[in-house]
Structures are given as C-alpha cells and as structure tokens.
Design a protein around this motif. Structure first.
Motif, short mmCIF file in Angstrom:
data_model
loop_
_atom_site.label_atom_id
_atom_site.label_comp_id
_atom_site.label_asym_id
_atom_site.label_seq_id
_atom_site.Cartn_x
_atom_site.Cartn_y
_atom_site.Cartn_z
N MET A 1 0.86 -1.19 0.00
CA MET A 1 0.00 0.00 0.00
C MET A 1 0.90 1.24 0.00
SD MET A 1 -1.10 0.68 3.93
CE MET A 1 -0.83 2.43 3.76
N ILE A 2 0.38 2.32 -0.57
CA ILE A 2 1.16 3.56 -0.60
C ILE A 2 0.67 4.47 0.53
CG2 ILE A 2 1.61 5.67 -1.92
CD1 ILE A 2 1.54 3.94 -4.43
N ASN A 3 1.61 4.97 1.31
CA ASN A 3 1.27 5.91 2.38
C ASN A 3 1.45 7.33 1.85
OD1 ASN A 3 0.92 7.38 4.68
ND2 ASN A 3 2.86 6.76 5.63
N TRP A 4 0.32 7.96 1.51
CA TRP A 4 0.37 9.32 0.94
C TRP A 4 0.67 10.38 1.99
CZ3 TRP A 4 0.43 9.76 -4.21
CH2 TRP A 4 -0.04 8.68 -4.97
N SER A 5 0.62 10.01 3.24
CA SER A 5 0.83 11.03 4.29
C SER A 5 2.28 11.07 4.76
CB SER A 5 -0.10 10.73 5.49
OG SER A 5 0.20 9.46 6.02
N MET A 6 3.20 10.52 3.98
CA MET A 6 4.59 10.44 4.41
C MET A 6 5.17 11.82 4.75
SD MET A 6 5.93 7.70 4.92
CE MET A 6 7.36 6.69 5.04
N GLY A 7 4.84 12.82 3.96
CA GLY A 7 5.36 14.16 4.20
C GLY A 7 4.97 14.69 5.56
N GLN A 8 3.80 14.26 6.06
CA GLN A 8 3.35 14.76 7.36
C GLN A 8 4.15 14.11 8.50
OE1 GLN A 8 1.48 15.00 4.59
NE2 GLN A 8 1.68 17.15 5.17
N PHE A 9 4.68 12.92 8.27
CA PHE A 9 5.54 12.31 9.28
C PHE A 9 6.92 12.98 9.26
CE2 PHE A 9 2.23 9.16 8.75
CZ PHE A 9 1.92 8.88 10.06
N TYR A 10 7.33 13.44 8.09
CA TYR A 10 8.54 14.27 8.00
C TYR A 10 8.33 15.54 8.84
CZ TYR A 10 11.82 17.57 5.72
OH TYR A 10 12.78 18.51 5.46
N MET A 11 7.17 16.18 8.65
CA MET A 11 6.84 17.40 9.40
C MET A 11 6.80 17.11 10.89
SD MET A 11 3.86 18.69 10.99
CE MET A 11 2.45 17.96 10.16
N LEU A 12 6.18 15.99 11.26
CA LEU A 12 6.08 15.61 12.67
C LEU A 12 7.48 15.44 13.27
CD1 LEU A 12 3.56 15.11 14.35
CD2 LEU A 12 3.72 12.69 13.81
N GLY A 13 8.35 14.79 12.52
CA GLY A 13 9.73 14.59 12.97
C GLY A 13 10.44 15.92 13.19
N SER A 14 10.22 16.86 12.28
CA SER A 14 10.90 18.16 12.42
C SER A 14 10.37 18.91 13.64
CB SER A 14 10.75 18.99 11.15
OG SER A 14 9.43 19.42 10.96
N PHE A 15 9.07 18.82 13.90
CA PHE A 15 8.50 19.51 15.06
C PHE A 15 8.98 18.88 16.38
CE2 PHE A 15 5.45 21.83 12.42
CZ PHE A 15 5.38 23.04 13.11
N ILE A 16 9.00 17.55 16.43
CA ILE A 16 9.42 16.88 17.67
C ILE A 16 10.89 17.21 17.94
CG2 ILE A 16 9.81 14.64 18.79
CD1 ILE A 16 7.31 13.63 17.29
N GLN A 17 11.72 17.16 16.89
CA GLN A 17 13.13 17.50 17.04
C GLN A 17 13.28 18.95 17.55
OE1 GLN A 17 15.68 15.49 16.53
NE2 GLN A 17 17.49 16.79 16.30
N TYR A 18 12.50 19.84 16.95
CA TYR A 18 12.55 21.25 17.34
C TYR A 18 12.21 21.41 18.83
CZ TYR A 18 10.64 25.93 18.05
OH TYR A 18 10.34 27.17 18.59
#
Lengths: 414, 300
Positions: free
Chosen positions: B40-57
């Motif tokens: 299956m394709i996960n179309w929300s991958m970019g939002q997990f990138y965003m989530l990672g950047s926010f948590i790191q921040y």
C-alpha cells in the motif's frame, strides 16, 4: 464492526476539519432570524469579506497580521464610528486563500454569494489578487488589495480593483534610487517565479534600462515551493554582485538568507529583502547570527504621524496582542474602515455606488495622517491605488526591535 | 570549462546534488519500504517528515539544546515510530482484518485523510510561524563547496540512518521477517509469523525514516506545518524512478534525482530545478515503465 470504525474515523476527520475552517464571521452578533422584511434587513449587520492567506503555500504569518488588523477595524467601525447607515453593525467574513489563485477565486465567490460581502479586502499574494480581480470584474463587488504589489492588480483598470499598497513600479524605482545612492553596479536579483517575483524583475530591468543607469543584472529564479536555493545562489556568487536582492516571499526569503550566508555570498555582499518580513517578531529566532546587517523594505515607521484612527489601532493592538502593530495589520485595519466610510458616504451598499464613492477625491481616513484616495485618472498601475512611503531599513545589532532599525533611505510617491 | 560551465561551479553543483540526494533517498525509503511489505502507498509520508521536524525542534529548544541534537534524533524517531504504529493499528489494520474489498482505494483514502488531519492539526496547534532548532555546528568546505555544519550533519546522519536500516533488515530476525513479507505475505503467514504485528512494525519504521529526515533537516529547511510537501513530491518521484517497492531503487533514485537537479541547474537554468526530476521520470517511464529496479508483476 468495519463500518463502525470507518464511520468513527470519518466523524473524527469532519470534526477536525470543521475546527480548522477559518470561515467564521466576526464582529457583529450573528442573526438567527434571516431578514424577512425591509426593517429586518435594515438592521442586519453589513458583511465585509476578508480574503487572505491563512495556510501555506501562502504566507500565513502575513495573513494572520492582516486578519488581526481587519478584526480591529470592525471593532473600530462598530464602536468609535457607531456602525454605518444609521447604526448598522459591520461584521467580517473570513476566507483562507492559501496563497493559491484558484482557492482565492473560489473564496471571493463564496464571500460575495454566500456571505453577501459588500466589499472584499485582505489580499497579500499578487497572483491571488490578479485571479480574484478577474472574478470580481464579472461579479462587480469591489476588492481593496491590502498587500498585493504586482502592477496588473490595478493596471488593467478594472473598476472593481482598488489597492492601498506599494506597486511594483514604485518599489523598483525606490530600490533603483537607493542602488544609485550606494553606488552599486552589479545586482543579483533572486526571485520566485510568481507574479510578484517576475513582475519586480521585469520592472527593475525596464526602469534601469530606461534610466540609462549602467547596471548589470544577474537574474536567478526559483519555484516558491523550493527549499534548496544553493544552485541559484552559487550562480549569483559566481556573477560577483555588489548587491543581492532577495525576492522570495515567506519561507524562501528566510532560506535564501541562511543559504547565502552558508556559501559565503552574504554578508560579504549586502542583501536587500524585498518586503517587510524582517519586522516580524520571530526574525531573530530564525536568524540569530545572520539577521543583523540585512537591508529590508518597510512601509511604516514609528516616527510617522498617524491619524487618530491609526493611533486608536496602535493602542488597541498593543493591548490585545502585547506588541505594536506592523504594516500588514495597519493596512488591513485601514481597508476595513475605508470601506465602512465609503458605505456611510454612499448611503447604501450597492456595489456600483460603492465603487463610485470610493473614487471620491476627498479620500478617506486611513492609518496614516494623509487621507486614502483612489484616483480614477491614475496612469497604468497607479489607477485606484493609494501608496504608502517605502522605507529601507537595516538591522544594526542582534535582537534589535525593527522600530529601532537604522533608516537607510525613504521614498514617497510624489 | 565544460560546455561553457566553470569546473569549480560544476563540482560545487555535483557535491550539493549528491548531498541533497542522500536526503531525498531517506525521504523516499519509508514510502517504498511500507509499500514493499504492506503493498500500500502511504500518501501522508510528508506529514511524518513534518512531525519529525516539530518533535526535534521541541526536544532541542525546550530540553536538550542545539549541541545535543544527535540525542534528540533517536528520541524523535522512536516517538514517530510509536505514533505510526498506533495509527497503523487504528486506521490501516482494518484494511487487512475487515475483509475490505478494494484495499488500494481504502489505503489511498485513509492516508490522504491522515495527511489532511496531521497538516490541519499542525496548523491549528502551531499557527503560521516558522521555527528553527538552531545549530552550533560550524560551516565547512566539502571539496569546493561551502556547506553549513547542519547540512553536512544531515547528510552524514542520513547515510548513518540508511546503514542502520540496512543492518536492521540484514542482521535481525525482524528484518528477515520483513524481507520475507516483501517477497510473499502468504508464505510468511503460513510460516507462523504474525503478519499484522509485522505490518505495524513496518509502518512504524517507514514513518520513522521520514521523521529522521525531517529531524535532520529541521535546522536547514525550517520547521512549519507544510514543510513535508517537498518530501511527498520528491519521495514519489524517486520511488517511480527507482521502482516501486525497491529499496536499492530508492537509494539510487534519490542520488540520481539530486544529481539531475544539480546538473540541470548548472547546464540549463536553476529556475526549473524542480522540473528536471519530472523530465527524468517521464523519460524513464518511456524506456522502463517499472523504474530502474522495479519488477513487472505477473497477473494470474
């Protein structure tokens, strides 16, 4: 079981979606009983539409400032002006244009047809503004651009198109005058491929050629969605410029500064940012080391004289947000109170009458001490346009308040 | 000079292209890994990138400080792994356990809904402002290219994450099971492996890879609610170039995309930087529709 789970998910998404929708009127209390008679209609609040970027890919920070100013404009009209047309209250209907022309055009239609807005203001992105004007020209309800600067916004001489912001020709002529004062000869223009970016590049080149300024340009362009501007900056660096003009809006403007700093282009070569993004509160959080020294365009100085309405806003804004207002909020505030004054002067909310009334050469009270006027005989982009002064400021120390930034030059439309 | 281009400038572009290519590969790896296991394709991958950047921040700014960014990195990855695993359990698992007839459509709808949900939540909670966790790493020169310490750290961190991922796949039991599931889900199930649990792990690892990319790039490309949009676009370009479901394809595709963008910028114009990848993609689809490492499926 499966259906139950899917239904639960759908409901959750709908709830979140509803919570995220900025489409809410503010200002006058909502009416629960639709107008059923002339008397009821006469007491109904008058709706002013606010169409502004509240989410990316637009510049939501700009949209938020515009919304704050417009909301306080409504408060000013309803309290200080005691409403319009014998005390009718004014309310704001807000739509997010997301910095996208198609979304903006849809938002304008929704404001005018569903929310019954009598005028629309708040545009920030030129591309959106131009698209909205095309629809407005068919529908007939006037649009006052708050911060759209592309010449085409008013250069097409659509009767519905008004503006209270600096236009490309004036912005270009101002920085070209400044460039001459500074003695710069080689200019790198790094611009996004939007109406704003392309318009400014073309205008700058045309005016420099017409004025025989003997300037050499390196033009580098990028997509607004780009995050890595290293290729453009390396080419600009190889050109050996005396000045870099940063024509990015939102995140690209910030990324360009940081990446130019990384490759050693800036601060070795000075950079001029094309609009007032460095006046935002988080500037030095984003640029703790490279935020000092940058030049930037601004449209308002604390040393400027304000109208009584402008002073009211400054006080109310400080009280509400615990910070002084910046230009975007001031201009949106002024646009709302200008519309209210025009309605009052016209005696009704008919769109054609409102347009004619806005053209009144006597003008209207805005945030500045000088009145806001929309000349219908203005040539080219100066048609229906009121222009604030352009200031070129420079941060001279870290964490400096923009109000204390060095005023390097100022230009006023004569 | 080569074709009228200064060689130093050309070398700078190539280095910059390879460095960004590593990060592109990391962005794409999660998508292709999830596809290879779960089909299956996960179309929300970019939002997990965003989530990672926010948590790191948040970790760096609130608790650890910019000098301990590398401590924040595994915490960020672990947090997003857990979030991903929970979301998989609640939203994706019914696709496999509930007898859903059109799994592809279900996966598309549910992951696009997740994309909108996460993006809207971030906009509501964060507002429109941009942030940066900051970095104290000094600027360096790689070859002839001056780079920020944060960019170099992101590239090296990306390589480290790719190596760790390869070790996980090659040297652990879970990795063996994941590779087996990528080959045949039925065979793995027949062998007694809990496929549902394996899917949850695969989804968690996939989104954690995107989060690592987001965390590594947080000081370079800023933190804001839609910073994952580029990840989504580039990620899908890469998996089509490399071949859907192919892990080597994601690595090669990422590097190739970075290089093509760099060379297109230097020899043609940087203004069309984002278009060069699509030109490559279209050319490749004409020559090899399955992508560089993709395999043609045989339908019964």
């Amino acid at each position: 079981m499966k259906a139950t789970k899917l239904f639960g998910v759908a409901v959750a998404l709908l709830l979140v979606g509803a919570a995220c929708t900025p489409d809410k009127g503010v200002g006058a209390p909502s009416s629960t009983n639709p107008a059923s008679s002339a008397t009821a209609a006469a007491s109904e609040p008058i709706t002013i539409g606010l169409l502004t970027p509240l989410s990316p890919p637009g510049d939501p920070a700009a949209g938020q400032l515009i919304q704050r100013g417009a909301e306080l404009g409504v408060v000013y009209v309803n309290t200080v002006m005691k409403g319009v047309l014998n005390g009718r209250q004014v309310q704001l209907a807000v739509e997010d244009d997301a910095g996208t022309p198609a979304t903006g055009a849809t938002g304008y239609r929704r404001l005018v047809t569903e929310k019954k807005a009598v005028a629309v203001t708040g545009q920030f992105h030129s591309s959106v503004n131009i698209a909205v004007n095309e629809v407005a020209n068919e529908v007939g309800v006037p649009v006052i651009s708050t911060q759209g600067s592309a010449a085409d916004i008013t250069a097409k001489h659509y009767p519905v198109a008004f503006r209270t912001h600096v236009i490309d020709p004036f912005r270009a002529s101002s920085w070209l005058s400044w460039i001459q004062q500074k003695g710069y000869k080689k200019i790198a223009l790094i611009a996004e491929t939007s109406d704003y970016g392309i318009g400014l590049v073309n205008e700058t080149k045309a005016q420099a050629a017409a004025g025989n300024m003997n300037l050499t340009f390196d033009i580098e362009q990028f997509d607004h969605a780009s995050t890595d501007l290293t290729p453009q900056l390396l080419k600009a660096k190889a050109f050996g410029p005396d000045l870099v003009i940063n024509i990015g809006v939102g995140a690209p403007a910030d990324l360009m500064l940081d990446q130019a700093n990384t490759i050693g282009l800036y601060p070795a070569v000075p950079m001029l940012i094309s609009y007032d993004t460095p006046t935002r509160a988080q500037w030095f959080q984003l640029h703790p080391s490279d935020g000092v020294g940058v030049y930037f365009i601004a449209y308002f100085s604390p040393k400027q004289e304000l109208s009584d309405a402008g002073q009211w806003l400054a006080t109310a804004y400080q009280a509400k947000y615990n910070e002084p207002p910046i230009y975007g909020a001031l201009n949106a505030f002024a646009d709302v109170i200008v519309i209210a004054q025009a309605i009052q002067k016209a005696g009704n909310t008919d769109a054609k009458t409102l347009i004619t009334t806005l053209e009144d050469p006597a003008g209207y009270k805005g945030w500045a001490a000088v009145p806001v006027t929309f000349p219908k005989d203005g040539a080219g982009a100066f048609y229906h346009t009121w222009i604030p002064p352009i200031l070129i400021l420079q941060y001279t120390q870290a964490n400096q308040n923009w109000r204390d930034a060095k005023l390097d030059a100022s230009f006023s439309k004569k | 000079m080569l074709l009228g281009v200064d060689l130093q400038l050309l070398s700078q572009y190539v280095i910059a292209g390879l460095m960004i290519g590593v990060l592109y590969a990391l962005m794409a790896l999660g998508v292709t890994f999830i596809y290879s296991v779960m089909k299956m394709i996960n179309w929300s991958m970019g939002q997990f990138y965003m989530l990672g950047s926010f948590i790191q921040y948040l970790l760096v700014v609130r608790w650890l400080g910019p000098d301990l960014w590398f401590v924040a990195l595994p915490i960020t990855a672990a947090c997003v792994f857990v979030i991903g695993a929970i979301l998989q359990l609640v939203l994706i698992r019914p696709m496999f356990t509930g007898g859903v007839e059109r799994r592809d459509e279900y996966a598309t709808v549910i992951t696009i809904a997740l994309l909108l949900l996460l993006q809207s939540l971030a906009t509501v909670l964060n507002g429109p402002d941009e942030h940066t966790p900051g970095s104290h790493l000094p600027n360096l020169t790689v070859g002839t290219l001056p780079v920020s310490g944060a960019t170099l750290a992101a590239s090296l961190g990306g390589i480290a994450a790719l190596i760790l991922f390869a070790v996980l796949l090659r040297r652990t039991w879970v990795g063996l099971a994941l590779r087996a599931a990528a080959q045949s889900r039925i065979a793995v199930q027949t062998a007694g492996v809990d496929l549902m649990r394996l899917d949850m792990i695969a989804f968690g690892i996939g989104v954690a890879l995107a989060a690592i990319a987001g965390a590594l790039l947080a000081p370079v490309y800023l933190v804001y609610p839609t910073n994952g949009a580029v990840t989504t676009t580039k990620g899908f370009e890469i998996i089509i170039i490399g071949g859907l479901g192919s892990i080597p394809g994601a690595l090669v595709g990422g590097l190739l995309l970075g290089l093509v963008e760099a060379l297109g910028s230097v020899f043609i114009a940087p203004a069309y930087q984002n278009a060069y990848g699509f030109v490559l993609l279209i050319a490749l689809l004409l020559i090899r529709p399955t992508g560089l490492f993709g395999e043609r499926l045989r339908a019964a």
